[in-house]
Design a protein around this motif. Structure first.
Motif, PDB file in Angstrom:
ATOM      1  N   LYS A   1      -4.593  -0.388   3.075  1.00 36.17           N
ATOM      2  CA  LYS A   1      -3.535   0.047   3.994  1.00 36.17           C
ATOM      3  C   LYS A   1      -3.650  -0.704   5.321  1.00 36.17           C
ATOM      4  O   LYS A   1      -2.635  -1.126   5.893  1.00 36.17           O
ATOM      5  CB  LYS A   1      -3.648   1.558   4.229  1.00 36.17           C
ATOM      6  CG  LYS A   1      -2.578   2.137   5.153  1.00 36.17           C
ATOM      7  CD  LYS A   1      -1.193   2.103   4.532  1.00 36.17           C
ATOM      8  CE  LYS A   1      -0.185   2.858   5.370  1.00 36.17           C
ATOM      9  NZ  LYS A   1       1.189   2.769   4.809  1.00 36.17           N
TER      10      LYS A   1
ATOM     11  N   ARG B   1       3.837  -6.313   1.110  1.00 35.18           N
ATOM     12  CA  ARG B   1       3.757  -4.899   1.522  1.00 35.18           C
ATOM     13  C   ARG B   1       4.462  -3.999   0.519  1.00 35.18           C
ATOM     14  O   ARG B   1       3.982  -2.915   0.198  1.00 35.18           O
ATOM     15  CB  ARG B   1       4.368  -4.748   2.920  1.00 35.18           C
ATOM     16  CG  ARG B   1       4.151  -3.368   3.513  1.00 35.18           C
ATOM     17  CD  ARG B   1       4.402  -3.370   5.001  1.00 35.18           C
ATOM     18  NE  ARG B   1       4.142  -2.066   5.582  1.00 35.18           N
ATOM     19  CZ  ARG B   1       4.081  -1.828   6.875  1.00 35.18           C
ATOM     20  NH1 ARG B   1       4.253  -2.822   7.740  1.00 35.18           N
ATOM     21  NH2 ARG B   1       3.856  -0.610   7.330  1.00 35.18           N
ATOM     22  N   ARG B   2       5.589  -4.462   0.008  1.00 32.51           N
ATOM     23  CA  ARG B   2       6.317  -3.651  -0.975  1.00 32.51           C
ATOM     24  C   ARG B   2       5.476  -3.434  -2.228  1.00 32.51           C
ATOM     25  O   ARG B   2       5.350  -2.307  -2.712  1.00 32.51           O
ATOM     26  CB  ARG B   2       7.636  -4.348  -1.338  1.00 32.51           C
ATOM     27  CG  ARG B   2       8.513  -3.551  -2.310  1.00 32.51           C
ATOM     28  CD  ARG B   2       9.733  -4.349  -2.725  1.00 32.51           C
ATOM     29  NE  ARG B   2       9.383  -5.509  -3.531  1.00 32.51           N
ATOM     30  CZ  ARG B   2       9.096  -5.435  -4.833  1.00 32.51           C
ATOM     31  NH1 ARG B   2       9.102  -4.271  -5.472  1.00 32.51           N
ATOM     32  NH2 ARG B   2       8.785  -6.534  -5.503  1.00 32.51           N
TER      33      ARG B   2
ATOM     34  N   GLU C   1       2.353  -1.167  -1.374  1.00 32.83           N
ATOM     35  CA  GLU C   1       2.640   0.268  -1.221  1.00 32.83           C
ATOM     36  C   GLU C   1       2.803   0.941  -2.583  1.00 32.83           C
ATOM     37  O   GLU C   1       2.411   2.102  -2.764  1.00 32.83           O
ATOM     38  CB  GLU C   1       3.895   0.464  -0.366  1.00 32.83           C
ATOM     39  CG  GLU C   1       3.721   0.097   1.101  1.00 32.83           C
ATOM     40  CD  GLU C   1       2.785   1.021   1.859  1.00 32.83           C
ATOM     41  OE1 GLU C   1       2.357   2.048   1.293  1.00 32.83           O
ATOM     42  OE2 GLU C   1       2.465   0.702   3.018  1.00 32.83           O
TER      43      GLU C   1
ATOM     44  N   GLU D   1      -0.656  -3.071   6.910  1.00 30.28           N
ATOM     45  CA  GLU D   1      -0.118  -2.794   8.244  1.00 30.28           C
ATOM     46  C   GLU D   1      -0.268  -3.989   9.173  1.00 30.28           C
ATOM     47  O   GLU D   1       0.613  -4.279   9.977  1.00 30.28           O
ATOM     48  CB  GLU D   1      -0.834  -1.577   8.850  1.00 30.28           C
ATOM     49  CG  GLU D   1      -0.563  -0.260   8.156  1.00 30.28           C
ATOM     50  CD  GLU D   1       0.833   0.266   8.433  1.00 30.28           C
ATOM     51  OE1 GLU D   1       1.364   0.003   9.529  1.00 30.28           O
ATOM     52  OE2 GLU D   1       1.402   0.945   7.553  1.00 30.28           O
TER      53      GLU D   1
ATOM     54  N   SER E   1      -1.799   4.340   9.744  1.00 30.89           N
ATOM     55  CA  SER E   1      -0.400   3.977   9.973  1.00 30.89           C
ATOM     56  C   SER E   1      -0.060   3.990  11.458  1.00 30.89           C
ATOM     57  O   SER E   1       0.836   3.270  11.909  1.00 30.89           O
ATOM     58  CB  SER E   1       0.530   4.943   9.229  1.00 30.89           C
ATOM     59  OG  SER E   1       0.353   4.835   7.844  1.00 30.89           O
TER      60      SER E   1
ATOM     61  N   GLU F   1       0.609   4.108  -3.868  1.00 25.47           N
ATOM     62  CA  GLU F   1       1.192   5.342  -4.414  1.00 25.47           C
ATOM     63  C   GLU F   1       0.499   5.750  -5.709  1.00 25.47           C
ATOM     64  O   GLU F   1       0.180   6.936  -5.926  1.00 25.47           O
ATOM     65  CB  GLU F   1       2.690   5.143  -4.662  1.00 25.47           C
ATOM     66  CG  GLU F   1       3.526   5.067  -3.399  1.00 25.47           C
ATOM     67  CD  GLU F   1       4.982   4.736  -3.705  1.00 25.47           C
ATOM     68  OE1 GLU F   1       5.368   4.770  -4.908  1.00 25.47           O
ATOM     69  OE2 GLU F   1       5.740   4.425  -2.766  1.00 25.47           O
TER      70      GLU F   1
END
Length: 509
Positions: free
Chosen positions: A455, A467-468, A471, A459, A501, A475
């Motif tokens: 993460k 990043r897509r 993520e 960031e 975050s 998940e």
């Protein structure tokens, strides 16, 4: 400015000065002879070849029993068992071995790949290894980074997203333990501003020449990570043939027992390895197993990592072209899978020596660490030249993709990249981590910290597509963690993710 002063007289007084220095390095035979038994080391070549010959026709039931043992115990296999695996001829059985190797890796280390970058600090070397471009007789560009240059290189690596490095040095008085100590301090000083937080190097592993106990104690105090020294080949005659006797590296036993000295010095994690292509790969598997079992017997802790680079092209090294024991891609797969089952708890390092298609093929067989964005010329991270330069490199790389490309590639295959260094700051090293790895408990810490550090990377450094994909991996990992840990731990984990975050960094379990 660094307090370390270059020992320039060693360059000016060649070869007399270096000859005296080399003799001084090997003056105390007690550094290895006290470990010998009746003058013999623990690599019993006659026994190794006898085991390989006597176990030449394993049955399916025998192989499956060995696989079951590796999956259940996480202890080193017996040499007879490894010899049976090496003699498998049934392709279906090999498929079962490959699947089992992947299962062992996931049970011990979970679904993660640790990433790192190499930082070559000096290519001066007194040795004359036939397979190496940095050998003393070869005409390459010689350079030793100043401490300020080391810090500049580390800054560039931290700015790219790296958290873990492995520093590399030729064996030479210009890169002695004092110089290595100063480079480590410089790297740990680095802190760079990123998009949402900061970049820093949190762990530095060291790949260097064998050292004395006193030198290793000094590096331990500074904060050395894993100390790596590869035997290159465990076969005595081959070792002598490729490492001339008038060099420090020509001493088989000084090198073989360097991990004994490291563990005596309190270095918690040690890494062993072989250079595949020097001798029969089956013998080298057995050598790695014998070495692992020796360390466990003497110190209660085996190798933290095992490395297995293959010979690569290098400037003016005809030995590489004519080597008779080159390892095919097919045998490389077998080697990796058998080592994974033979030493189930160890980390396994696959480097950018290998091209993309090979890395894709062998990653599922139990690999835990790999590098991306690697440049192995001295000063190459800040030179502005991304091309490979044969006269400045020890060998040529097979995969030069940058870190983000590597992360995106791994994410597309469902792997999560871990930048975690928490275990080393929480005491999960040495015997402690060995116990956790064998019990399967360490993978829980690994999974939590892998997501947190991943993460951070997304960031601070990742582009939109990376990043897509990343993520989506997170998940999936979150849902697995929800089922794996107690509710209170999951709640704290989610709080940490939220804090990351918002800009906090270096949160870990």
């Amino acid at each position: 400015m660094s307090s370390y002063q270059p020992i320039v007289q060693w360059i000016e007084n060649l070869p007399q000065g270096l000859g005296a220095w080399m003799k001084e390095r090997l003056r105390d035979e007690d550094d290895y002879s006290r470990w010998l038994e009746d003058g013999r080391d623990f690599i019993d070549e006659e026994k190794i070849w006898r085991l390989i010959k006597e176990n030449s026709d394993p049955t399916r039931s025998q192989v499956r029993a060995i696989i079951d043992k590796a999956l259940s115990s996480k202890e080193c296999l017996e040499p007879e068992e490894t010899a049976k695996l090496l003699n498998i001829k049934d392709e279906q059985l090999w498929k079962e071995v490959y699947e089992a190797a992947g299962e062992v890796k996931k049970e011990v280390y979970d679904n993660r790949i640790v990433t790192f970058a190499p930082l070559y600090c000096s290519d001066y070397c007194v040795n004359n290894c036939l397979y190496c471009a940095f050998r003393r007789e070869n005409q390459v560009v010689r350079k030793r980074l100043s401490i300020e240059e080391v810090e500049k290189e580390a800054r560039a690596l931290a700015a790219a997203g790296h958290k873990r490095l492995i520093t590399s040095y030729g064996e030479h008085p210009l890169s002695d333990a004092g110089y290595i100590a100063e480079t480590l301090k410089a790297i740990y000083r680095v802190k760079v501003k990123t998009r949402s937080g900061w970049g820093e190097i949190r762990r530095v592993n060291v790949n260097a020449a064998p050292m004395t106990v006193e030198e290793l104690k000094m590096l331990k105090q500074i904060g050395i990570g894993t100390f790596q020294v590869f035997q290159e080949t465990y076969h005595h005659e081959t070792y002598r043939a490729v490492h001339p006797a008038d060099t420090i590296k020509g001493s088989y036993h000084w090198r073989l027992y360097c991990m004994h000295r490291a563990l005596e010095a309190g270095v918690d994690d040690v890494g062993i390895g072989v250079l595949l292509g020097l001798y029969d790969w089956r013998f080298e598997v057995m050598g790695l197993l014998f070495h692992s079992r020796e360390l466990e017997e003497k110190f209660g802790v085996g190798p933290h990592t095992i490395s297995f680079p293959r010979l690569r092209p290098a400037l003016n090294t005809p030995f590489v072209q004519r080597a008779e024991y080159k390892v095919s891609d097919s045998d490389f797969k077998k080697f990796i899978a058998v080592v994974r089952l033979s030493v189930p708890y160890t980390g396994m390092i696959l480097t950018a020596r290998e091209p993309e298609h090979v890395r894709r093929e062998v990653l599922p067989l139990g690999i835990t660490q790999t590098d991306f964005g690697s440049r192995i010329g001295i000063g190459s991270y800040t030179s502005g030249n991304s091309d490979q330069l044969p006269d400045r490199q020890q060998f040529l790389l097979g995969d030069t993709r940058d870190l983000e490309e590597g992360i995106r590639w791994l994410a597309s295959q469902g792997y999560i990249v871990s930048f975690c260094t928490a275990g080393y700051r929480c005491g999960r090293t040495g015997q402690h981590i060995m116990t956790l790895l064998k019990s399967g408990k360490e993978k829980v810490f690994c999974k939590l910290n892998a997501v947190l550090t991943y993460k951070e990377y997304l960031e601070d450094f990742a582009g939109e597509e990376t990043r897509r994909l990343g993520e989506k991996v997170i998940e999936k990992e979150i849902e697995e963690i929800r089922e794996l840990v107690p509710p209170e731990v999951f709640k704290r984990f989610m709080e940490y993710l939220n804090r990351i975050s918002k800009g906090e960094r270096d949160l870990y379990f």
